[in-house]
Design a protein around this motif. Structure first.
Motif, PDB file in Angstrom:
ATOM      1  N   THR A  12       0.845  -1.184   0.000  1.00  0.00           N
ATOM      2  CA  THR A  12       0.000   0.000   0.000  1.00  0.00           C
ATOM      3  C   THR A  12       0.882   1.237   0.000  1.00  0.00           C
ATOM      4  OG1 THR A  12      -1.796   1.177   1.098  1.00  0.00           O
ATOM      5  CG2 THR A  12      -0.254   0.022   2.515  1.00  0.00           C
ATOM      6  N   PHE A  19      -0.420   0.614  10.604  1.00  0.00           N
ATOM      7  CA  PHE A  19      -0.803  -0.759  10.280  1.00  0.00           C
ATOM      8  C   PHE A  19      -1.403  -1.417  11.514  1.00  0.00           C
ATOM      9  CE2 PHE A  19       0.434  -5.278  10.036  1.00  0.00           C
ATOM     10  CZ  PHE A  19      -0.249  -5.618   8.886  1.00  0.00           C
ATOM     11  N   HIS A  22      -3.007  -7.979   9.520  1.00  0.00           N
ATOM     12  CA  HIS A  22      -3.306  -8.550   8.208  1.00  0.00           C
ATOM     13  C   HIS A  22      -3.568 -10.045   8.340  1.00  0.00           C
ATOM     14  CE1 HIS A  22       0.763 -10.067   8.519  1.00  0.00           C
ATOM     15  NE2 HIS A  22       0.483 -10.865   7.495  1.00  0.00           N
ATOM     16  N   THR A  23      -4.112 -10.630   7.279  1.00  0.00           N
ATOM     17  CA  THR A  23      -4.317 -12.073   7.187  1.00  0.00           C
ATOM     18  C   THR A  23      -4.398 -12.458   5.721  1.00  0.00           C
ATOM     19  OG1 THR A  23      -5.652 -13.942   7.961  1.00  0.00           O
ATOM     20  CG2 THR A  23      -6.858 -11.981   7.279  1.00  0.00           C
ATOM     21  N   TRP A  24      -3.966 -13.664   5.421  1.00  0.00           N
ATOM     22  CA  TRP A  24      -4.057 -14.190   4.060  1.00  0.00           C
ATOM     23  C   TRP A  24      -5.341 -14.986   3.918  1.00  0.00           C
ATOM     24  CZ3 TRP A  24      -0.948 -12.791   0.219  1.00  0.00           C
ATOM     25  CH2 TRP A  24       0.255 -12.193   0.550  1.00  0.00           C
ATOM     26  N   VAL A  31      -4.891 -10.877   0.294  1.00  0.00           N
ATOM     27  CA  VAL A  31      -4.487 -10.471   1.635  1.00  0.00           C
ATOM     28  C   VAL A  31      -5.470  -9.405   2.105  1.00  0.00           C
ATOM     29  CG1 VAL A  31      -2.845  -8.737   0.777  1.00  0.00           C
ATOM     30  CG2 VAL A  31      -2.572  -9.665   3.082  1.00  0.00           C
ATOM     31  N   ALA A  32      -5.883  -9.515   3.353  1.00  0.00           N
ATOM     32  CA  ALA A  32      -6.732  -8.495   3.967  1.00  0.00           C
ATOM     33  C   ALA A  32      -5.878  -7.790   5.007  1.00  0.00           C
ATOM     34  CB  ALA A  32      -7.951  -9.134   4.620  1.00  0.00           C
ATOM     35  N   TYR A  33      -5.989  -6.477   5.060  1.00  0.00           N
ATOM     36  CA  TYR A  33      -5.233  -5.729   6.052  1.00  0.00           C
ATOM     37  C   TYR A  33      -6.044  -4.541   6.540  1.00  0.00           C
ATOM     38  CZ  TYR A  33      -3.957  -2.778   2.040  1.00  0.00           C
ATOM     39  OH  TYR A  33      -3.987  -1.966   0.920  1.00  0.00           O
ATOM     40  N   TRP A  35      -5.660  -0.678   8.185  1.00  0.00           N
ATOM     41  CA  TRP A  35      -4.827   0.476   8.506  1.00  0.00           C
ATOM     42  C   TRP A  35      -5.740   1.584   9.002  1.00  0.00           C
ATOM     43  CZ3 TRP A  35      -5.006   5.301   6.081  1.00  0.00           C
ATOM     44  CH2 TRP A  35      -5.754   5.372   4.897  1.00  0.00           C
ATOM     45  N   LEU A  52     -10.609  -1.468   6.325  1.00  0.00           N
ATOM     46  CA  LEU A  52     -10.344  -2.880   6.045  1.00  0.00           C
ATOM     47  C   LEU A  52     -10.256  -3.019   4.537  1.00  0.00           C
ATOM     48  CD1 LEU A  52     -10.129  -5.923   6.646  1.00  0.00           C
ATOM     49  CD2 LEU A  52     -12.632  -5.984   6.639  1.00  0.00           C
ATOM     50  N   VAL A  54      -9.002  -5.465   1.089  1.00  0.00           N
ATOM     51  CA  VAL A  54      -8.631  -6.770   0.529  1.00  0.00           C
ATOM     52  C   VAL A  54      -7.949  -6.495  -0.803  1.00  0.00           C
ATOM     53  CG1 VAL A  54      -9.472  -8.973  -0.372  1.00  0.00           C
ATOM     54  CG2 VAL A  54     -10.512  -7.990   1.668  1.00  0.00           C
TER      55      VAL A  54
END
Length: 84
Positions: A12, A19, A22-24, A31-33, A35, A52, A54
């Motif tokens: 990003t 941050f 995150h997770t895959w 990937v979801a993250y 911030w 959130l 993706v």
């Protein structure tokens, strides 16, 4: 993390971001993250928004799924996403 090269990879370009996790996806294709806004000089009741997102593993095709606002930079509204 670039598995082949073993080096961190920025996905990003947000410059005012903190941050939050995150997770895959189970299939490893996304990937979801999370911030949230980082304020240069935070104020006690300053509105702070969290996002959130993706995206593809390389950060492309990023899509904001949900946002949440809080009154104050110390209030955490979202962190540590997980897939169901």
């Amino acid at each position: 993390m670039d598995v082949d090269g073993g080096k961190p990879k920025q996905i990003t370009q947000e410059l005012n971001a903190e941050f939050m996790g995150h997770t895959w996806s189970p299939d490893g294709k996304h990937v979801a993250y999370i911030w949230r806004q980082r304020h240069e000089k935070p104020q006690p009741d300053q509105e702070t928004e969290s996002f959130l997102v993706v995206a593809d593993p390389d950060g492309k095709n990023a899509k904001t799924i949900v946002t949440e606002k809080a009154n104050g930079p110390g209030r955490i509204t979202m962190m540590m996403p997980d897939w169901r």
